[in-house]
Design an enzyme around this catalytic site. Structure first.
Site, PDB file in Angstrom:
ATOM      1  N   GLU A 126       0.858  -1.193   0.000  1.00 43.88           N
ATOM      2  CA  GLU A 126       0.000   0.000   0.000  1.00 43.88           C
ATOM      3  C   GLU A 126       0.887   1.234   0.000  1.00 43.88           C
ATOM      4  OE1 GLU A 126      -2.052   0.188   3.713  1.00 43.88           O
ATOM      5  OE2 GLU A 126      -2.919  -1.800   3.516  1.00 43.88           O
ATOM      6  N   LYS A 128       2.514   4.568   1.303  1.00 45.38           N
ATOM      7  CA  LYS A 128       2.676   5.115   2.658  1.00 45.38           C
ATOM      8  C   LYS A 128       2.366   6.605   2.581  1.00 45.38           C
ATOM      9  CE  LYS A 128       5.796   5.177   6.612  1.00 45.38           C
ATOM     10  NZ  LYS A 128       5.822   6.590   6.967  1.00 45.38           N
ATOM     11  N   ASP A 130       1.959  10.376   3.588  1.00 43.64           N
ATOM     12  CA  ASP A 130       2.725  11.257   4.454  1.00 43.64           C
ATOM     13  C   ASP A 130       1.775  12.228   5.157  1.00 43.64           C
ATOM     14  OD1 ASP A 130       4.910  12.198   5.681  1.00 43.64           O
ATOM     15  OD2 ASP A 130       5.792  13.171   3.926  1.00 43.64           O
ATOM     16  N   TYR A 236      -6.613   2.357   7.033  1.00 44.10           N
ATOM     17  CA  TYR A 236      -5.821   1.225   6.536  1.00 44.10           C
ATOM     18  C   TYR A 236      -5.473   0.220   7.628  1.00 44.10           C
ATOM     19  CZ  TYR A 236      -2.187   4.436   8.134  1.00 44.10           C
ATOM     20  OH  TYR A 236      -1.450   5.309   8.883  1.00 44.10           O
ATOM     21  N   LYS A 324      11.066   2.985   1.891  1.00 44.28           N
ATOM     22  CA  LYS A 324      11.084   4.434   1.682  1.00 44.28           C
ATOM     23  C   LYS A 324      11.574   4.802   0.284  1.00 44.28           C
ATOM     24  CE  LYS A 324       9.760   5.866   5.781  1.00 44.28           C
ATOM     25  NZ  LYS A 324      10.453   6.671   6.743  1.00 44.28           N
ATOM     26  N   CYS A 415      34.147  23.971  24.218  1.00 41.05           N
ATOM     27  CA  CYS A 415      32.706  24.041  24.010  1.00 41.05           C
ATOM     28  C   CYS A 415      32.309  25.468  23.639  1.00 41.05           C
ATOM     29  CB  CYS A 415      31.992  23.602  25.283  1.00 41.05           C
ATOM     30  SG  CYS A 415      30.214  23.930  25.239  1.00 41.05           S
ATOM     31  N   CYS A 418      30.031  26.865  26.886  1.00 40.23           N
ATOM     32  CA  CYS A 418      30.536  27.134  28.237  1.00 40.23           C
ATOM     33  C   CYS A 418      32.055  27.202  28.294  1.00 40.23           C
ATOM     34  CB  CYS A 418      30.019  26.085  29.217  1.00 40.23           C
ATOM     35  SG  CYS A 418      30.774  24.468  29.011  1.00 40.23           S
ATOM     36  N   CYS A 433      31.166  18.013  25.159  1.00 40.34           N
ATOM     37  CA  CYS A 433      31.561  19.000  26.150  1.00 40.34           C
ATOM     38  C   CYS A 433      31.607  18.297  27.497  1.00 40.34           C
ATOM     39  CB  CYS A 433      30.515  20.112  26.166  1.00 40.34           C
ATOM     40  SG  CYS A 433      30.580  21.101  27.653  1.00 40.34           S
ATOM     41  N   CYS A 439      27.203  23.397  31.995  1.00 40.16           N
ATOM     42  CA  CYS A 439      27.117  23.935  30.628  1.00 40.16           C
ATOM     43  C   CYS A 439      25.675  24.291  30.329  1.00 40.16           C
ATOM     44  CB  CYS A 439      27.626  22.914  29.628  1.00 40.16           C
ATOM     45  SG  CYS A 439      27.436  23.477  27.926  1.00 40.16           S
TER      46      CYS A 439
HETATM   47  P1  AMP Z   1       6.938   6.058  10.851  1.00 38.65           P
HETATM   48  O1  AMP Z   1       6.172   7.152  11.557  1.00 38.65           O
HETATM   49  O2  AMP Z   1       7.860   6.560   9.785  1.00 38.65           O
HETATM   50  O3  AMP Z   1       7.529   5.078  11.777  1.00 38.65           O
HETATM   51  O4  AMP Z   1       5.873   5.236   9.999  1.00 38.65           O
HETATM   52  C1  AMP Z   1       4.739   4.728  10.603  1.00 38.65           C
HETATM   53  C2  AMP Z   1       3.569   5.552  10.191  1.00 38.65           C
HETATM   54  O5  AMP Z   1       3.325   5.441   8.816  1.00 38.65           O
HETATM   55  C3  AMP Z   1       2.290   5.092  10.809  1.00 38.65           C
HETATM   56  O6  AMP Z   1       2.123   5.536  12.110  1.00 38.65           O
HETATM   57  C4  AMP Z   1       1.292   5.737   9.888  1.00 38.65           C
HETATM   58  O7  AMP Z   1       1.019   7.039  10.353  1.00 38.65           O
HETATM   59  C5  AMP Z   1       2.032   5.913   8.577  1.00 38.65           C
HETATM   60  N1  AMP Z   1       1.407   5.253   7.416  1.00 38.65           N
HETATM   61  C6  AMP Z   1       1.113   5.885   6.260  1.00 38.65           C
HETATM   62  N2  AMP Z   1       0.545   5.054   5.381  1.00 38.65           N
HETATM   63  C7  AMP Z   1       0.458   3.843   5.962  1.00 38.65           C
HETATM   64  C8  AMP Z   1      -0.061   2.582   5.555  1.00 38.65           C
HETATM   65  N3  AMP Z   1      -0.556   2.388   4.338  1.00 38.65           N
HETATM   66  N4  AMP Z   1      -0.011   1.569   6.450  1.00 38.65           N
HETATM   67  C9  AMP Z   1       0.527   1.751   7.675  1.00 38.65           C
HETATM   68  N5  AMP Z   1       1.030   2.928   8.114  1.00 38.65           N
HETATM   69  C10 AMP Z   1       1.009   3.975   7.284  1.00 38.65           C
END
Ligand code: AMP
Length: 710
Positions: A126, A128, A130, A236, A324, A415, A418, A433, A439
């Site tokens: 699926e 991912k 953002d 999802y 990724k 540092c 400090c 440091c 510090c």
């Molecule tokens: P990370 O925050 O980088 O560890 O990735 C995990 C997060 O990816 C989850 O908490 C979700 O918010 C997000 N995410 C986005 N799309 C998906 C998906 N299709 N399945 C599972 N998690 C997802």
């Protein structure tokens, strides 16, 4: 509306009456909206009522009522969002950055499940998204609350805001009695650009990217603002459930769709690593055209019974991984290299850049990591460099593309904050440091960490106040926070502080005098002790005194032989116990030893402990099962399941799994061809079990508290 007279034309008597009427009317609509979910007036009309109330109050400040709606918003503003504890934790995901990582993931899953080569392993891929994850809880088909992920165990109550999203059904037909739908709140790219234009035109804040815009819009204390923002939701996943949704991930998604949720697309059911990677590349080529931002592809084991067997490691499921996409890059000039001192005293060189846009975000600083990295790259001030940004990660300098002709960069010997000497351990790349609590960079950073959300979570004690209180010596170490009430009078009347805000702050501090051990440990900001390790320590030692005693012993053992302690024959019992805890390695152990070996830290700890009630942390599965809280060791080859699965299962039942047998071991499970550990168990009189005996015990211990989960 009964009164529509211009505010400027109101007499004082009329204003008093009008304020009383508005207070009643707004309270009534609040209740219709929040409690009964049946608003009678439009949001615009509601906002108009509030604005009228505020305008009258601005003209007649002496008439502000105790129950004024404007004070209620004020209260909500100060206390922020309520907290919601997740019934099932909300996890993060492990990452794969290349094809090998993906292949390895599939191999790991196969090995864990003990699948033969001919057995099919279906994987659902699926996109991912953002955005930010949220959990929606439905009981008997009604949305009862919605929460953000927060730290995974506890999130913010965003129910009122989530209700304003069109993609979030408020009632469900044909759903399980209890259903927690999880998914992503996001903003489409076109909506994001349009929002930014509107914001800019109104002279309001614009957002760096759709994810920030989504987070900022969801986390509005006033849901009517959220409602105006183009937020959407994809379902999802799921959390707590009264009955399983379906046998597979793909079918469970369809079930969510039929309940009225939108699903993220495109997906594919893949059967081989080649199919998985082909899908990844296909999505990669479509990425720019997709209506929403994605930062990778998530692969999930399709069979839900297998997902359940695979369970989780630390904060991520074993049955899923996020693949990724490569980062985005750009070129620019380094104007200056400066050095930052972090909370743990680490010196990090930072490249201050001529601002440049990378993937839609303006970047003006990038990390250079450490001195070795600067030498490896050969960077100097004035050079033109290529930088990259990957999701949330701080931008990095990749390489020099054009020499600016300046002199070589010299790393500071003291540092920058400090002036104390800097040192670095053998084999380490990071300079630190040596100033510790003297510090300012470290002490202030440590205090900020101490009060941060995952630590003491003291509301009203933000970065600014910490810095201010530090400068004026009101707070110099953590214990001072709990003495702040002695300075009550001095606080009131300072700039920006009124009696009310001081009272709120002091109350927030009082509320944290009782603190769970894991948060306490994490708050100390000991190097290498993050949240996960803090939780493990708290759980393993159970209580504060036991933990302190053990750590003091670890420090003592190490003092005797600072460098030699890693030789097996010189490892003391306390150190052995500590490193015997699953995933607590020598690095973390040494760091704890160093912390407890320094007198100023011990002092800080003692004065703090004297003021607090540090509560014990229980093993994950309570109950008097035969396994919870027991220490078990596996040895030899198991036949019914892999070692990894056996270990995960035991931990899920609340056992501690250790790698070595000692007097503290409760059971040793002896598989085929077991060697020295089985022998040692017999010598020490530790109970040994065959694999079948162990399974009987585990099956008998399950049942309590375990239910279908995602
Ligand atoms: P990370 O925050 O980088 O560890 O990735 C995990 C997060 O990816 C989850 O908490 C979700 O918010 C997000 N995410 C986005 N799309 C998906 C998906 N299709 N399945 C599972 N998690 C997802």
């Amino acid at each position: 509306m009964s009164s529509s007279k211009d505010v400027d034309a109101l007499s004082e008597v009329e204003a008093r009456k009008e304020l009383a009427r508005l207070a009643m009317e707004i309270a009534y609509h609040d209740a219709r909206y929040h409690k009964e979910d049946a608003p009678e007036i439009s949001d615009a009309d509601y906002d108009a009522l509030r604005r009228r109330n505020e305008a009258i109050e601005a003209r007649f400040p002496n008439l502000v009522r105790k129950d004024s709606p404007s004070l209620k918003v004020g209260a909500a503003l100060k206390s922020g969002f309520g907290k919601i504890r997740h019934v099932k934790p909300m996890l993060s995901l492990g990452n794969a950055f290349n094809d090998e990582d993906v292949a390895e993931f599939l191999t790991r899953v196969r090995r864990f499940l003990g699948l033969s080569d001919s057995e099919e392993l279906a994987i659902l891929a699926e996109p991912k998204i953002d955005g930010l994850s949220a959990s929606l809880r439905y009981e008997n088909g009604e949305l009862v609350y919605a929460a953000t992920r927060g730290d995974g165990s506890e999130g913010e109550d965003v129910t009122a805001n989530m209700r304003t999203l069109e993609d979030v059904p408020v009632t469900l037909t044909g759903a399980p009695a209890v259903l927690e739908v999880r998914g992503e709140v996001y903003m489409r790219k076109d909506d994001f650009f349009a929002l930014n234009e509107r914001q800019a035109a109104a002279g309001a804040k614009t957002f760096a990217n759709p994810r920030n815009a989504a987070a900022g819009s969801l986390r509005q204390l006033d849901p009517s603002i959220t409602k105006q923002r183009p937020l959407r939701f994809f379902g999802y996943a799921w959390g707590d459930l009264s009955e399983p949704l379906a046998p597979t991930q793909a079918e469970a998604r369809e079930r969510l769709r039929s309940l009225g949720f939108s699903l993220n697309h495109p997906t594919a059911l893949c059967r081989t690593v080649e199919e998985v990677l082909a899908h990844y590349r296909m999505i990669g080529t479509q990425r720019a055209e997709l209506p929403f931002d994605i930062d990778g592809v998530v692969y999930k084991v399709d069979r839900l019974d297998w997902q359940e067997r695979l369970g989780q490691v630390s904060r991520a499921p074993r049955w899923a991984i996020a693949h990724k996409f490569a980062a985005e890059k750009a070129e620019t000039v380094i104007e200056e290299i400066t050095v930052q001192v972090g909370r743990t005293g680490a010196l990090t060189p930072v490249a201050n850049l001529k601002p440049v846009t990378v993937g839609g975000v303006v970047v003006s600083r990038a990390t250079l990591h450490n001195q070795d990295e600067i030498e490896r790259l050969g960077v100097k001030e004035g050079d033109t460099v290529r930088i990259q940004r990957a999701g949330d990660v701080i931008p990095q300098v990749l390489e020099v593309v054009k020499d600016g002709g300046g002199p070589p960069y010299r790393f500071p010997a003291a540092c920058p904050v400090c002036g104390s000497d800097v040192e670095r351990d053998d084999g380490e790349v990071v300079w630190r440091c040596t100033g510790g609590l003297i510090c300012e960079a470290q002490a202030v950073e440590r205090l900020k960490h101490f009060v941060s959300r995952d630590a003491f979570d003291i509301e009203g004690l933000g970065t600014k106040s910490i810095e201010e209180f530090w400068t004026e010596s009101l707070i110099r170490q953590p214990a001072d926070i709990f003495r702040l009430s002695d300075h009550r009078d001095a606080l009131i009347g300072r700039e920006g502080w009124k009696e009310k805000s001081v009272t709120n702050l002091l109350n927030a501090i009082e509320a944290r005098r009782e603190i769970p051990l894991d948060r306490f440990i994490y708050a100390l900001g000991i190097r290498h002790i993050g949240q996960t390790t803090a939780k493990l320590l708290a759980r393993s030692y159970g209580g504060f005194e036991a933990w302190r005693t053990a750590m003091t012993a670890v420090a003592e053992e190490r003092k005797g032989n600072p460098d030699e302690h890693k030789k097996p024959e010189l490892i003391g019992p306390a150190y052995a116990e500590l490193t015997g805890i699953d995933t607590v390695g020598m690095t973390a152990a040494d760091s704890l030893a160093a912390f407890f070996g320094a007198a100023h830290n011990v002092d800080v700890l003692s004065s703090l402990a004297a003021m607090l009630t540090i509560t014990d942390v229980e093993a994950p599965v309570a109950g008097d099962s035969a396994i919870a809280g027991k220490t078990v060791v596996f040895t030899g080859t198991l036949e019914k399941m892999s070692r990894g699965e056996a270990k995960a299962r035991a931990e899920a039942l609340g056992a501690k799994v250790s790698g070595s047998v000692s007097k503290k071991t409760d059971f040793v499970i002896v598989g085929a061809d077991a060697g020295s550990k089985a022998k040692k168990a017999t010598e020490l009189g530790v109970k040994t079990l065959s694999e079948d005996e162990w399974l009987d015990l585990a099956n008998a211990s399950a049942g309590d508290g375990s239910e279908a989960s995602n």
